[in-house]
Design a protein around this motif. Structure first.
Motif, PDB file in Angstrom:
ATOM      1  N   VAL A  72       0.852  -1.185   0.000  1.00 57.10           N
ATOM      2  CA  VAL A  72       0.000   0.000   0.000  1.00 57.10           C
ATOM      3  C   VAL A  72       0.891   1.239   0.000  1.00 57.10           C
ATOM      4  O   VAL A  72       1.988   1.221   0.566  1.00 57.10           O
ATOM      5  CB  VAL A  72      -0.945   0.013   1.219  1.00 57.10           C
ATOM      6  N   ALA A  73       0.437   2.275  -0.671  1.00 55.42           N
ATOM      7  CA  ALA A  73       1.160   3.553  -0.685  1.00 55.42           C
ATOM      8  C   ALA A  73       0.171   4.681  -0.423  1.00 55.42           C
ATOM      9  O   ALA A  73      -0.941   4.686  -0.972  1.00 55.42           O
ATOM     10  CB  ALA A  73       1.856   3.770  -2.026  1.00 55.42           C
ATOM     11  N   SER A  84       5.221   9.864  -1.409  1.00 55.69           N
ATOM     12  CA  SER A  84       4.518   8.628  -1.065  1.00 55.69           C
ATOM     13  C   SER A  84       5.200   7.974   0.123  1.00 55.69           C
ATOM     14  O   SER A  84       6.428   7.931   0.194  1.00 55.69           O
ATOM     15  CB  SER A  84       4.518   7.642  -2.245  1.00 55.69           C
ATOM     16  N   VAL A  85       4.394   7.485   1.047  1.00 56.61           N
ATOM     17  CA  VAL A  85       4.889   6.659   2.150  1.00 56.61           C
ATOM     18  C   VAL A  85       4.208   5.307   1.991  1.00 56.61           C
ATOM     19  O   VAL A  85       2.979   5.231   1.916  1.00 56.61           O
ATOM     20  CB  VAL A  85       4.578   7.272   3.525  1.00 56.61           C
ATOM     21  N   ALA A  86       5.004   4.247   1.915  1.00 61.46           N
ATOM     22  CA  ALA A  86       4.462   2.934   1.571  1.00 61.46           C
ATOM     23  C   ALA A  86       4.923   1.859   2.543  1.00 61.46           C
ATOM     24  O   ALA A  86       5.893   2.036   3.283  1.00 61.46           O
ATOM     25  CB  ALA A  86       4.883   2.562   0.146  1.00 61.46           C
ATOM     26  N   GLU A  87       4.206   0.735   2.503  1.00 60.35           N
ATOM     27  CA  GLU A  87       4.620  -0.451   3.252  1.00 60.35           C
ATOM     28  C   GLU A  87       5.179  -1.478   2.276  1.00 60.35           C
ATOM     29  O   GLU A  87       4.596  -1.731   1.214  1.00 60.35           O
ATOM     30  CB  GLU A  87       3.445  -1.054   4.019  1.00 60.35           C
ATOM     31  N   TYR A  88       6.314  -2.054   2.647  1.00 63.11           N
ATOM     32  CA  TYR A  88       6.991  -3.046   1.803  1.00 63.11           C
ATOM     33  C   TYR A  88       7.379  -4.228   2.672  1.00 63.11           C
ATOM     34  O   TYR A  88       7.703  -4.070   3.859  1.00 63.11           O
ATOM     35  CB  TYR A  88       8.239  -2.423   1.180  1.00 63.11           C
ATOM     36  N   THR A 113       9.117 -12.876   7.790  1.00 57.20           N
ATOM     37  CA  THR A 113       8.757 -11.752   6.919  1.00 57.20           C
ATOM     38  C   THR A 113       9.289 -10.453   7.510  1.00 57.20           C
ATOM     39  O   THR A 113       9.054 -10.153   8.685  1.00 57.20           O
ATOM     40  CB  THR A 113       7.231 -11.666   6.748  1.00 57.20           C
ATOM     41  N   HIS A 114      10.013  -9.708   6.699  1.00 56.86           N
ATOM     42  CA  HIS A 114      10.590  -8.430   7.107  1.00 56.86           C
ATOM     43  C   HIS A 114       9.734  -7.296   6.545  1.00 56.86           C
ATOM     44  O   HIS A 114       9.403  -7.291   5.357  1.00 56.86           O
ATOM     45  CB  HIS A 114      12.023  -8.306   6.585  1.00 56.86           C
ATOM     46  N   HIS A 115       9.392  -6.335   7.398  1.00 51.93           N
ATOM     47  CA  HIS A 115       8.530  -5.216   7.013  1.00 51.93           C
ATOM     48  C   HIS A 115       9.317  -3.905   7.041  1.00 51.93           C
ATOM     49  O   HIS A 115      10.133  -3.684   7.929  1.00 51.93           O
ATOM     50  CB  HIS A 115       7.334  -5.116   7.956  1.00 51.93           C
ATOM     51  N   PHE A 116       9.022  -3.035   6.078  1.00 55.19           N
ATOM     52  CA  PHE A 116       9.696  -1.741   5.988  1.00 55.19           C
ATOM     53  C   PHE A 116       8.687  -0.650   5.632  1.00 55.19           C
ATOM     54  O   PHE A 116       7.691  -0.903   4.951  1.00 55.19           O
ATOM     55  CB  PHE A 116      10.790  -1.769   4.909  1.00 55.19           C
ATOM     56  N   GLY A 205       9.877  -1.561   9.873  1.00 49.51           N
ATOM     57  CA  GLY A 205       8.634  -1.285  10.573  1.00 49.51           C
ATOM     58  C   GLY A 205       7.425  -1.283   9.663  1.00 49.51           C
ATOM     59  O   GLY A 205       7.498  -1.659   8.483  1.00 49.51           O
ATOM     60  N   ARG A 206       6.306  -0.854  10.222  1.00 42.13           N
ATOM     61  CA  ARG A 206       5.058  -0.738   9.479  1.00 42.13           C
ATOM     62  C   ARG A 206       4.422   0.609   9.828  1.00 42.13           C
ATOM     63  O   ARG A 206       4.812   1.265  10.795  1.00 42.13           O
ATOM     64  CB  ARG A 206       4.098  -1.881   9.827  1.00 42.13           C
ATOM     65  N   ILE A 207       3.430   1.008   9.057  1.00 42.32           N
ATOM     66  CA  ILE A 207       2.710   2.250   9.341  1.00 42.32           C
ATOM     67  C   ILE A 207       1.672   1.932  10.408  1.00 42.32           C
ATOM     68  O   ILE A 207       0.621   1.350  10.121  1.00 42.32           O
ATOM     69  CB  ILE A 207       2.041   2.804   8.070  1.00 42.32           C
ATOM     70  N   THR A 208       1.965   2.294  11.635  1.00 41.06           N
ATOM     71  CA  THR A 208       1.056   1.976  12.735  1.00 41.06           C
ATOM     72  C   THR A 208       0.092   3.115  13.048  1.00 41.06           C
ATOM     73  O   THR A 208      -1.043   2.881  13.452  1.00 41.06           O
ATOM     74  CB  THR A 208       1.856   1.626  14.002  1.00 41.06           C
TER      75      THR A 208
END
Length: 235
Positions: A72-73, A84-88, A113-116, A205-208
């Motif tokens: 998602v972006a 844009s700020v996205a989750e990868y 699974t690694h999150h960024f 990390g993730r967008i919390t």
């Protein structure tokens, strides 16, 4: 009779384990759904747009190289730049082989699974490819895009802590200006890569909390301002 009781006990434990795993999975799905709903609500209220699974190739410049890893972006315009700020994410699988203690071998497989969180700022025009990363870190900022040799700036402290990689070493002086060097030394900006017109940075990390999105994007926007303010010309 004892065998039957043991079978019942083992079956009960297995069933309970399956029920617990199912409950954890349900809680995780519901939590992710609430988080996505909050992102959409916040974006609508603050004039950001949400794009699920955007068609971007940012994964090629990120750990794991997962081209389909951006889930998602969220995008907006800040200081005249499209941001844009996205989750990868990418999943790494490790296979471990060992002894079973009786002369044979055992093989086990584990995945993680690694999150960024990825930030991308689009500049007004394409620029020479360059990346700035901290020395002593394993990074995909430069990847195979720019080569591996560092380009010195002539600033001893900066060159000690940071490494610049570039497709054209001669373009570095016009891109990494004294103001940008000082911003890095002050810890005011993140490490980044520039490819074409896309300026990119990432962190684990993730967008919390969507309220943090402007603060996440602001440091890379600062890099963009220093780059474009340094007199970069299109290529």
């Amino acid at each position: 009779m004892m065998d039957l009781a043991l079978i019942v006990l083992v079956s009960g434990v297995c069933l309970l384990s399956l029920l617990l795993l199912a409950a954890v999975a349900v809680v995780r799905v519901l939590s992710d759904r609430r988080r996505r709903d909050r992102l959409h609500q916040w974006a609508a209220q603050h004039r950001w747009t949400v794009t699920p699974h955007p068609a971007v190739d940012w994964g090629a410049r990120l750990p794991g190289g997962n081209r389909a890893g951006v889930s998602v972006a969220l995008s907006t315009t800040m200081n005249g730049y499209v941001v844009s700020v996205a989750e990868y994410a990418y999943t790494a699988t490790q296979i471990t082989t060992g002894s079973d203690g009786v002369g044979g071998t055992t093989t086990s497989t584990s995945s993680h699974t690694h999150h960024f969180v990825v930030t991308v700022v689009r500049l007004p025009h394409s620029c020479p490819s360059v990346a700035v990363e901290r020395r002593g870190t394993i990074s995909k900022l430069a990847g195979n895009l720019f080569g591996s040799s560092g380009v010195p700036t002539g600033h001893p402290e900066f060159d000690h802590h940071f490494r610049i990689t570039a497709a054209d070493a001669g373009a570095v002086r016009g891109l990494v200006t004294p103001a940008l060097v000082q911003a890095h030394l002050a810890g005011a900006v993140p490490t980044w890569s520039l490819y074409g017109a896309e300026l990119l940075s990432y962190r684990p990390g993730r967008i919390t909390d969507p309220e943090h999105l402007p603060g996440i994007a602001a440091p890379l926007v600062h890099v963009a301002r220093l780059l474009t303010g340094g007199g970069i010309g299109p290529v």
